[in-house]
Every structure is written in C-alpha cells, then in structure tokens.
Design a protein around this motif. Structure first.
Motif, short mmCIF file in Angstrom:
data_model
loop_
_atom_site.label_atom_id
_atom_site.label_comp_id
_atom_site.label_asym_id
_atom_site.label_seq_id
_atom_site.Cartn_x
_atom_site.Cartn_y
_atom_site.Cartn_z
N VAL A 1 45.97 40.77 47.57
CA VAL A 1 45.31 41.97 47.09
C VAL A 1 46.30 43.13 47.04
O VAL A 1 46.25 43.94 46.13
N ASP A 2 47.20 43.19 48.00
CA ASP A 2 48.17 44.29 48.02
C ASP A 2 49.02 44.29 46.76
O ASP A 2 49.32 45.36 46.21
N HIS A 3 49.41 43.11 46.29
CA HIS A 3 50.21 43.03 45.06
C HIS A 3 49.42 43.55 43.87
O HIS A 3 49.97 44.24 43.01
N LEU A 4 48.15 43.21 43.80
CA LEU A 4 47.32 43.69 42.70
C LEU A 4 47.23 45.21 42.72
O LEU A 4 47.33 45.85 41.68
N LYS A 5 47.01 45.76 43.90
CA LYS A 5 46.93 47.22 44.03
C LYS A 5 48.26 47.87 43.67
O LYS A 5 48.27 48.89 42.98
N ASP A 6 49.37 47.29 44.13
CA ASP A 6 50.69 47.85 43.82
C ASP A 6 50.95 47.89 42.32
O ASP A 6 51.60 48.80 41.81
N MET A 7 50.43 46.89 41.61
CA MET A 7 50.64 46.79 40.16
C MET A 7 49.53 47.49 39.38
O MET A 7 49.48 47.41 38.17
N GLU A 8 48.63 48.15 40.10
CA GLU A 8 47.51 48.88 39.52
C GLU A 8 46.62 47.99 38.64
O GLU A 8 46.12 48.40 37.59
N ILE A 9 46.42 46.77 39.10
CA ILE A 9 45.53 45.83 38.42
C ILE A 9 44.12 46.05 38.95
O ILE A 9 43.88 45.98 40.16
N ALA A 10 43.21 46.33 38.05
CA ALA A 10 41.84 46.69 38.45
C ALA A 10 40.93 45.47 38.60
O ALA A 10 39.96 45.52 39.35
N TRP A 11 41.21 44.40 37.87
CA TRP A 11 40.35 43.21 37.86
C TRP A 11 41.17 41.96 38.16
O TRP A 11 42.34 41.88 37.77
N THR A 12 40.53 40.98 38.80
CA THR A 12 41.18 39.69 39.02
C THR A 12 40.14 38.58 38.93
O THR A 12 38.95 38.81 39.11
N LEU A 13 40.61 37.37 38.65
CA LEU A 13 39.76 36.18 38.65
C LEU A 13 39.78 35.56 40.04
O LEU A 13 40.84 35.45 40.65
N VAL A 14 38.63 35.12 40.49
CA VAL A 14 38.53 34.38 41.74
C VAL A 14 37.64 33.18 41.49
O VAL A 14 36.61 33.29 40.81
N GLY A 15 38.03 32.02 42.01
CA GLY A 15 37.19 30.83 41.93
C GLY A 15 37.38 29.99 40.69
O GLY A 15 36.57 29.09 40.43
N HIS A 16 38.43 30.23 39.94
CA HIS A 16 38.64 29.44 38.72
C HIS A 16 38.71 27.96 39.07
O HIS A 16 39.24 27.57 40.11
N SER A 17 38.19 27.13 38.19
CA SER A 17 38.10 25.69 38.47
C SER A 17 39.47 25.07 38.76
O SER A 17 39.57 24.15 39.58
N GLU A 18 40.52 25.55 38.11
CA GLU A 18 41.85 24.99 38.37
C GLU A 18 42.30 25.29 39.80
O GLU A 18 42.93 24.46 40.45
N ARG A 19 42.00 26.48 40.29
CA ARG A 19 42.35 26.81 41.68
C ARG A 19 41.54 25.96 42.65
O ARG A 19 42.05 25.52 43.68
N ARG A 20 40.29 25.73 42.30
CA ARG A 20 39.43 24.92 43.17
C ARG A 20 39.89 23.47 43.20
O ARG A 20 39.96 22.86 44.27
N THR A 21 40.22 22.91 42.04
CA THR A 21 40.56 21.49 41.99
C THR A 21 42.02 21.20 42.31
O THR A 21 42.32 20.27 43.05
#
Length: 84
Positions: A1-21
C-alpha cells in the motif's frame, strides 16, 4: 500500500483470479489487502469469480458468496469499493 500511496495511485485491483490461482492468495489474504487499502485511503476494485471447473460444477454462487463473505466485514467505506 505504501508504494501505491508514494506513486499517488488512487485505485488498485485486489482478488484477481490470476493472483488467487497462481500465487495462492486466499479469501483471507484478499480481505486483509482490502483492509490495508481502506486504512491507507486507496480505493479498491475487488475481483470475485469462480474457476471454469467451479462454474461447470454449478458452484458460481457459492464461490462468489464465500469470497464476498471474507471481505465484507473489512469494508468501512463502500464509496471506495467496486465489486467486479
């Protein structure tokens, strides 16, 4: 999460099927990620869905309900969540 905040990224994907499998992310892991994102102010596109075998086995609703049941208690602001 810190990296996302540092890069000022407002949205992220969580739970994508590829990450799960491919990486074995469990419902508990995805729920923890949503929790961390919400606490940090990062909005989440939360992915749910079944595998082909689960769909063919008639388990779509069961899988989606299981995935949502793990994350719903962690959601503090529904304005910052999209279920996909």
């Amino acid at each position: 999460v810190d990296h996302l905040k540092d890069m000022e990224i407002a949205w992220t994907l969580v739970g994508h099927s590829e990450r799960r499998t491919k990486y074995g992310e469990t419902d508990e892991v995805t729920a923890a990620k949503v929790d961390m994102c919400q606490k940090a102010g990062v909005k989440v596109i939360f992915c749910i869905g079944e595998l082909l075998e689960e769909r063919e086995g008639g388990k779509t609703d069961e899988v989606n309900q299981r995935q949502l049941s793990a994350v719903i208690p962690k959601i503090t602001n529904w304005d910052d969540i999209v279920i996909a």
